[in-house]
Design an enzyme around this catalytic site. Sequence first.
Site, mmCIF file in Angstrom:
data_model
loop_
_atom_site.group_PDB
_atom_site.id
_atom_site.type_symbol
_atom_site.label_atom_id
_atom_site.label_comp_id
_atom_site.label_asym_id
_atom_site.label_seq_id
_atom_site.Cartn_x
_atom_site.Cartn_y
_atom_site.Cartn_z
ATOM 1 N N ASP A 1 40.931 15.424 -7.836
ATOM 2 C CA ASP A 1 40.298 14.300 -7.144
ATOM 3 C C ASP A 1 38.798 14.412 -7.379
ATOM 4 O O ASP A 1 38.104 15.186 -6.735
ATOM 5 C CB ASP A 1 40.632 14.369 -5.643
ATOM 6 C CG ASP A 1 39.956 13.252 -4.841
ATOM 7 O OD1 ASP A 1 39.034 12.610 -5.374
ATOM 8 O OD2 ASP A 1 40.349 13.051 -3.669
ATOM 9 N N PHE B 1 39.847 16.256 1.462
ATOM 10 C CA PHE B 1 39.773 14.838 1.820
ATOM 11 C C PHE B 1 40.173 14.008 0.616
ATOM 12 O O PHE B 1 39.589 14.147 -0.460
ATOM 13 C CB PHE B 1 38.360 14.446 2.279
ATOM 14 C CG PHE B 1 38.277 12.995 2.690
ATOM 15 C CD1 PHE B 1 38.728 12.588 3.944
ATOM 16 C CD2 PHE B 1 37.794 12.025 1.820
ATOM 17 C CE1 PHE B 1 38.687 11.243 4.321
ATOM 18 C CE2 PHE B 1 37.750 10.682 2.186
ATOM 19 C CZ PHE B 1 38.196 10.294 3.445
ATOM 20 N N LYS C 1 33.984 5.808 -6.108
ATOM 21 C CA LYS C 1 32.589 5.905 -5.693
ATOM 22 C C LYS C 1 31.566 5.476 -6.763
ATOM 23 O O LYS C 1 31.358 4.293 -6.930
ATOM 24 C CB LYS C 1 32.315 7.312 -5.157
ATOM 25 C CG LYS C 1 33.103 7.559 -3.848
ATOM 26 C CD LYS C 1 32.528 8.657 -2.989
ATOM 27 C CE LYS C 1 33.101 8.592 -1.583
ATOM 28 N NZ LYS C 1 34.105 9.590 -1.261
HETATM 29 C C1 PLP Z 1 35.445 9.263 -0.654
HETATM 30 C C2 PLP Z 1 36.576 10.070 -1.150
HETATM 31 C C3 PLP Z 1 37.878 9.549 -1.235
HETATM 32 C C4 PLP Z 1 38.251 8.191 -0.690
HETATM 33 O O1 PLP Z 1 37.638 7.164 -1.361
HETATM 34 P P1 PLP Z 1 37.692 5.671 -0.716
HETATM 35 O O2 PLP Z 1 37.075 4.831 -1.783
HETATM 36 O O3 PLP Z 1 36.917 5.719 0.554
HETATM 37 O O4 PLP Z 1 39.114 5.357 -0.465
HETATM 38 C C5 PLP Z 1 38.865 10.327 -1.798
HETATM 39 N N1 PLP Z 1 38.593 11.560 -2.249
HETATM 40 C C6 PLP Z 1 37.372 12.104 -2.173
HETATM 41 C C7 PLP Z 1 37.143 13.477 -2.706
HETATM 42 C C8 PLP Z 1 36.321 11.396 -1.607
HETATM 43 O O5 PLP Z 1 35.115 11.945 -1.504
#
Ligand code: PLP
Length: 386
Positions: free
Chosen positions: A210, A123, A239
């Site tokens: 990520d 994700f 986050k």
């Molecule tokens: C939450 C998340 C995203 C996306 O972040 P947003 O601020 O919602 O765009 C991308 N990568 C990972 C691993 C995430 O947990």
Amino acid sequence: MPIYGRLPVAFERGEGAWLYSVGGEKYLDALCGVAVTTLGHSHPAIVAAIKAQAEKLLHVSNWFEIPEQIQLAEAISKICEMDSVFFCNSGAEANEAAIKIARLYGHNKNISNPAIVVTQDAFHGRTMATISAGGSRKNQAGFEPLLGGFKRLPYNDLEAVRQVANNSDDVVAVLVEPILGESGVLIPDQGYLVGLREICDQNEWLLMFDEVQTGMGRTGKWFACQHENVKPDVMTLAKALGAGVPIGACVANGPAVGVLKPGTHGSTFGGGPLASVVGKTVIETMHAEGAVERAAEIGEKLLSALTTQLGGNVLVSEIRGLGLMIAIELNVEISRLLQKILDRKLLVNVTGGGKIIRLLPPAIIGDAEIEQIVSTIATVLESHQA
Ligand SMILES: *Cc1c(COP(=O)(O)O)cnc(C)c1O
């Protein structure tokens, strides 16, 4: 728009690990707005920083110097030992920047169709590029045509990456989550990240992590890749960096530094004074409170309490986690599982088609809260069996 399956509760106030509903009921937050409020709700230091900065200056354009942004960049640079930072407003945007860096890096090497290795079940966000990079067919369906330039491989499979390295000339980077978050806290084998680093070095690919969910102390280190002592060339953050104020960051090191040249990327809000001051205060406060070490300690305690009290439950197939990223995987689907846990005043996430309870509690909980999390889940599972 009816995008979210919303639970029938609204919160009007938060304090530490607790959220208070409009009706005045108290909930224990073991979700943190999905890994955002690691320092708890309404932390006094964050509130004070927001107030003070709001009274001075909320916004200026990136066409001017922004000292607060430079200070945050320096603070981030220090904890990850990487060189340069681009600021944006979310995790998806941070990954968009990473993807653009990888493509430019490829074109600079005269690779006209650069490809990025990504993984199944990943994700990376909800924009077109990030759903294309992500491994969820559900998130992609109906939004075709997807963006090209991604090679999808199984997660935790170094051999598959090696094979791609031997058979294709157009790969320029690897983008992976050090632990799969949205897919239910899937922790790769020890050595996966080291192996990726080696393959990237051998092939002059950029290694891009990520760390939007795993970063900022969530796993008991500042960044999950530090568990394997691996440093990527690009790392994305969001986050918990903003404690609830929108911010994203794309951090670059080594060959990824200087790839984005003046005029090649940008953001109106990214790195503005307010978000920058908040990010800097988050890092300072986490240092002052030893929040990263506490995430490791509390995470271990919670994982072992869950294992002791739920490990033998016939409904539980696995309990796994690193730091404060924990999953309880069930072997049955319990209908309205999330609602049943919510009824007992605990906030969690249920993923993996209704079979995985994901816990992302804040780094400020104590023994009483740990016990409440464990006993609430135990009660819900017992009532299902009864
Ligand atoms: C939450 C998340 C995203 C996306 O972040 P947003 O601020 O919602 O765009 C991308 N990568 C990972 C691993 C995430 O947990």
